[in-house]
Design an enzyme around this catalytic site. Structure first.
Site, short mmCIF file in Angstrom:
data_model
loop_
_atom_site.label_atom_id
_atom_site.label_comp_id
_atom_site.label_asym_id
_atom_site.label_seq_id
_atom_site.Cartn_x
_atom_site.Cartn_y
_atom_site.Cartn_z
N ASP A 12 0.80 -1.66 -0.07
CA ASP A 12 -0.10 0.58 0.27
C ASP A 12 1.16 1.34 -0.32
OD1 ASP A 12 -2.15 1.36 0.15
OD2 ASP A 12 -2.38 1.47 2.22
N ASN A 14 1.24 3.47 -3.10
CA ASN A 14 2.00 3.73 -4.63
C ASN A 14 0.95 5.08 -4.41
OD1 ASN A 14 3.33 1.38 -4.87
ND2 ASN A 14 1.43 0.69 -6.30
N HIS A 29 2.26 4.27 -8.85
CA HIS A 29 2.49 2.08 -9.78
C HIS A 29 3.13 1.81 -10.12
CE1 HIS A 29 -1.63 2.10 -7.85
NE2 HIS A 29 -2.79 2.88 -8.46
N LEU A 122 10.04 -20.41 -6.15
CA LEU A 122 9.29 -19.68 -4.95
C LEU A 122 7.80 -19.58 -5.47
CD1 LEU A 122 8.74 -17.22 -3.00
CD2 LEU A 122 9.73 -16.16 -4.89
N ARG A 178 -5.01 -1.80 8.75
CA ARG A 178 -6.01 -2.36 8.73
C ARG A 178 -5.53 -3.26 7.43
NH1 ARG A 178 -8.39 3.32 6.80
NH2 ARG A 178 -7.28 3.21 4.46
N GLU A 191 2.63 -13.66 12.14
CA GLU A 191 2.64 -12.61 12.80
C GLU A 191 2.29 -10.86 11.79
OE1 GLU A 191 3.20 -13.07 15.43
OE2 GLU A 191 3.53 -15.30 15.63
C1 IPE Z 1 -5.04 -2.35 0.00
O1 IPE Z 1 -5.41 -1.20 -0.34
C2 IPE Z 1 -5.29 -3.44 -1.66
C3 IPE Z 1 -3.99 -3.45 -2.50
C4 IPE Z 1 -2.62 -3.31 -1.30
C5 IPE Z 1 -4.00 -3.90 -3.17
P1 IPE Z 1 -6.43 -0.24 -0.12
O2 IPE Z 1 -5.54 0.86 -1.05
O3 IPE Z 1 -7.07 -0.63 -1.75
O4 IPE Z 1 -6.64 -0.18 0.97
P2 IPE Z 1 -7.75 0.52 1.48
O5 IPE Z 1 -8.84 1.48 0.74
O6 IPE Z 1 -6.58 2.00 2.31
O7 IPE Z 1 -8.55 -0.01 2.78
C1 IPE Z 2 -1.53 0.42 -3.41
O1 IPE Z 2 -1.61 1.63 -3.58
C2 IPE Z 2 -1.83 -0.29 -4.49
C3 IPE Z 2 -3.49 -0.50 -4.91
C4 IPE Z 2 -4.45 -0.72 -4.57
C5 IPE Z 2 -3.23 -1.75 -6.63
P1 IPE Z 2 -2.73 3.03 -3.25
O2 IPE Z 2 -3.05 3.45 -4.79
O3 IPE Z 2 -3.80 2.24 -2.63
O4 IPE Z 2 -2.18 3.63 -2.93
P2 IPE Z 2 -2.56 5.30 -1.59
O5 IPE Z 2 -3.12 3.98 -1.04
O6 IPE Z 2 -3.51 5.57 -3.16
O7 IPE Z 2 -1.51 6.13 -1.56
MG MG Z 3 -4.32 2.97 -0.35
#
Ligand code: IPE
Ligand code: IPE
Ligand code: MG
Length: 225
Positions: A12, A14, A29, A122, A178, A191
C-alpha cells in the site's frame, strides 16, 4: 528459528508516493513494481517458498476507471516482461481471486500461470480481484454443493489458497493499520508487521529487518512457552 514458509504483503502507498513525487498516482504504481522486484529477489535469497502479494482488491473496482485501466496496463507489461525471468529463476505464478478481467488480461494471466506451473523454487500468489469475505463465502457454498462437512480442514481446502500453508508473516506498508479484506481466514495466527513507508520506498533492508524481527518472536499458538 521460526519456520518461514509464507510471507504475505499488502503493498500500500503507491498512489500517495506518486502524487508526492510526480503529481501522478500512475507513476506511483509504476515505481511500486520496482519494490515488487526487490521483495521477489530477497524472498529467493532467503529461500522463502511462498510470497503472496495483494495487487487489486474486490473493493478497488470503486476507483476511477482511468486508474483501474492504468493498473491493468502496468500489470500486463510487467508480466509480459517477467515471464522469462520467472522461468529462469524457477518462480511459479498463481493468481488468487477471481479472474474477471478484460479478455486480453485474463488470457495473459492464464498463460503466465501455465508457463510457470512446473517451477518450484518460489511460488508467487498474486492476489487480483481478491476479497477474503467472498473467498470464504465461495468456499462454504462449494462445500454445501458437495454435501461436505463445514469444518476447518474442509474450508481451508476450498479457499483459493488450498495447498498453500497459511502465512507466517503479514506485512502492510503505507502507514495504515488495517487488513482491507485480505486473507482473513489464513492470517489467524500470522505475525503482523506494519511499515510506515509507502510501498515504492520500501527496500530490501526494510524487508530483511522485518524478517529478523520475526525470528525473535515467540510464536505460542495458544500454548504456554
Ligand atoms: C489494499 O489497499 C489493497 C491492495 C494493496 C491491493 P487499499 O488502498 O485498497 O486499502 P484501503 O482502501 O486503504 O483499505
Ligand atoms: C496500493 O496502493 C496498490 C493498489 C491498491 C493497487 P494505493 O493505490 O492504495 O496507494 P495509496 O494508498 O492511495 O497511497
Ligand atoms: Mg491504499
Amino acid at each position: 528459528m521460526n519456520p518461514l514458509n509464507h510471507v504475505a504483503i499488502i503493498m500500500d502507498g503507491n498512489g500517495r508516493w506518486g502524487i508526492r513525487h510526480y503529481n501522478s498516482r500512475k507513476k506511483g504504481h509504476k515505481a511500486g513494481l520496482k519494490t515488487v522486484e526487490t521483495v521477489i529477489k530477497v524472498s529467493i535469497e532467503k529461500k522463502i517458498p511462498y510470497l503472496t502479494l495483494f495487487a487489486f482488491s474486490t473493493e478497488n473496482w470503486k476507483r476511477p476507471k482511468t486508474e483501474i485501466d492504468a493498473l491493468f496496463k502496468l500489470l500486463e507489461s510487467f508480466l509480459k516482461k517477467k515471464i522469462k525471468e520467472f522461468n529462469k529463476n524457477q518462480i511459479k505464478l498463481k493468481i488468487i481471486g477471481e479472474k474477471k478481467f478484460p479478455k486480453k488480461l485474463n488470457k495473459l494471466l492464464n498463460d503466465s500461470e501455465k508457463k510457470t506451473n512446473s517451477n518450484s523454487k518460489l511460488q508467487i500468489n498474486l492476489a487480483l480481484n481478491y476479497g477474503s469475505k467472498k473467498e470464504i463465502i465461495n468456499a462454504i457454498k462449494l462445500l454445501n454443493k458437495k454435501n461436505m462437512n463445514i469444518n476447518e480442514k474442509n474450508i481451508s481446502k476450498s479457499l483459493y489458497t488450498k495447498n498453500i500453508p497459511d502465512p507466517d508473516l503479514l506485512i502492510r506498508t503505507g502507514n495504515t493499520k488495517r487488513l482491507s479484506n485480505f486473507l482473513l481466514w489464513q492470517i489467524s495466527y500470522s505475525e503482523i508487521f506494519f511499515s510506515n513507508k509507502l510501498w515504492p520506498d520500501f527496500n530490501s533492508n526494510d524487508f530483511i529487518n522485518i524478517l529478523k524481527k520475526y525470528q525473535r518472536i515467540k510464536r505460542k499458538f495458544g500454548k504456554i512457552l
